[in-house]
Design an enzyme around this catalytic site. Structure first.
Site, short mmCIF file in Angstrom:
data_model
loop_
_atom_site.label_atom_id
_atom_site.label_comp_id
_atom_site.label_asym_id
_atom_site.label_seq_id
_atom_site.Cartn_x
_atom_site.Cartn_y
_atom_site.Cartn_z
N LYS A 194 0.83 -1.21 0.00
CA LYS A 194 0.00 0.00 0.00
C LYS A 194 0.87 1.27 0.00
CE LYS A 194 -2.25 -0.90 3.84
NZ LYS A 194 -1.67 -2.20 4.26
N ARG A 235 -9.58 1.11 8.99
CA ARG A 235 -9.25 -0.29 9.28
C ARG A 235 -10.35 -0.98 10.08
NH1 ARG A 235 -3.18 0.70 9.01
NH2 ARG A 235 -2.15 -1.28 9.34
N ARG A 264 11.38 -6.60 5.11
CA ARG A 264 11.32 -5.17 5.47
C ARG A 264 11.90 -4.95 6.87
NH1 ARG A 264 5.56 -2.26 5.30
NH2 ARG A 264 5.32 -3.03 7.42
N ARG A 288 11.56 -1.64 11.56
CA ARG A 288 10.34 -1.20 12.25
C ARG A 288 10.10 -2.09 13.45
NH1 ARG A 288 5.19 0.01 8.41
NH2 ARG A 288 4.19 -1.08 10.14
N ARG A 294 -0.84 -8.72 13.38
CA ARG A 294 -1.36 -7.74 12.42
C ARG A 294 -2.17 -8.44 11.32
NH1 ARG A 294 4.14 -5.47 11.34
NH2 ARG A 294 3.33 -4.27 9.60
P1 AMP Z 1 0.84 0.66 9.02
O1 AMP Z 1 2.09 1.45 8.80
O2 AMP Z 1 -0.32 1.19 8.21
O3 AMP Z 1 1.04 -0.82 8.84
O4 AMP Z 1 0.41 0.88 10.55
C1 AMP Z 1 1.25 0.50 11.60
C2 AMP Z 1 0.47 0.39 12.90
O5 AMP Z 1 -0.13 1.66 13.21
C3 AMP Z 1 -0.69 -0.58 12.88
O6 AMP Z 1 -0.29 -1.93 13.14
C4 AMP Z 1 -1.57 -0.02 14.01
O7 AMP Z 1 -1.04 -0.32 15.28
C5 AMP Z 1 -1.41 1.49 13.78
N1 AMP Z 1 -2.42 2.00 12.82
C6 AMP Z 1 -2.19 2.58 11.61
N2 AMP Z 1 -3.33 2.92 11.01
C7 AMP Z 1 -4.33 2.56 11.87
C8 AMP Z 1 -5.76 2.62 11.83
N3 AMP Z 1 -6.39 3.13 10.75
N4 AMP Z 1 -6.44 2.15 12.90
C9 AMP Z 1 -5.83 1.65 13.99
N5 AMP Z 1 -4.50 1.52 14.07
C10 AMP Z 1 -3.74 1.98 13.04
#
Ligand code: AMP
Length: 190
Positions: A16, A91, A130, A136, A147
């Site tokens: 994404k 989400r 990654r 990360r 996740r």
């Molecule tokens: P990402 O970089 O999009 O994979 O997000 C990393 C982490 O941030 C996720 O595993 C969640 O803990 C948090 N996070 C990001 N976007 C959301 C969202 N829309 N709702 C809840 N948690 C989020």
């Protein structure tokens, strides 16, 4: 003309972020990544960061109220008026409902939801790779598996929501960045 108010939906590791960056360059729209904004908040030690940190490290979702606040504030900024790509938001069903309500208040419509499909073994492989490159803190195996589960249980059901709204394009997310990018461009033009 390509659609300019977009949402990218897909499991962690589906590409994404990478595809959102390409669309920013191609279309001159802004990327709205709640994950990036939350990581910045954690780094900056803000109130939002303090609320989000532990959830993120476990691979759990940050509470809806926190994430909705962050996303709304960003969508209301003037540069989002020329178009945006949402990456990692919404989400949950509550976040999707909040987004629908906000866009209605702003008088705009989501034009396309691109849902990327990649099989789970490939996703885990990509995320572990990654982890080595970016380091990360949520790219360890336990958090990754969590996740994936959270995605299946809470986020995947949103695909139906966007199908009902008539904006869904389901695409295969395997292959090179360029191949996936070309599929997305096709879906936005049609
Ligand atoms: P990402 O970089 O999009 O994979 O997000 C990393 C982490 O941030 C996720 O595993 C969640 O803990 C948090 N996070 C990001 N976007 C959301 C969202 N829309 N709702 C809840 N948690 C989020």
């Amino acid at each position: 003309m390509s659609a300019r108010r977009l949402l990218l939906l897909g499991p962690p590791g589906a590409g994404k972020g990478t595809q959102a960056e390409r669309l920013v360059a191609q279309l001159g729209i802004v990327q709205i990544s709640t994950g990036d904004m939350l990581r910045a908040a954690v780094k900056g030690g803000t109130q939002v960061g303090l609320e989000a940190k532990a959830c993120m490290e476990r691979g759990d979702l940050v509470p809806d109220a926190v994430v909705i606040g962050v996303a709304e504030e960003r969508l209301r900024q003037p540069d989002a008026a020329k178009g945006f790509i949402l990456d990692g938001f919404p989400r949950t069903a509550a976040q999707a409902a909040a987004l629908d309500a906000l866009l209605a208040r702003l008088g705009v419509r989501l034009e396309r939801c691109v849902a990327l499909q990649v099989d789970e073994d490939e996703l885990v492989k990509r995320l572990l790779r990654r982890a080595e490159i970016e380091g990360r803190s949520d790219d360890n195996e336990t958090a990754i598996r969590n996740r994936m589960r959270v995605y299946r249980e809470q986020t995947q059901p949103l695909i139906d929501h966007y199908r009902k709204l008539g904006v869904l394009a389901e695409l295969k997310g395997d292959g090179s960045v360029e191949e996936v990018g070309a599929r997305i461009q096709g879906a936005l033009a049609s």
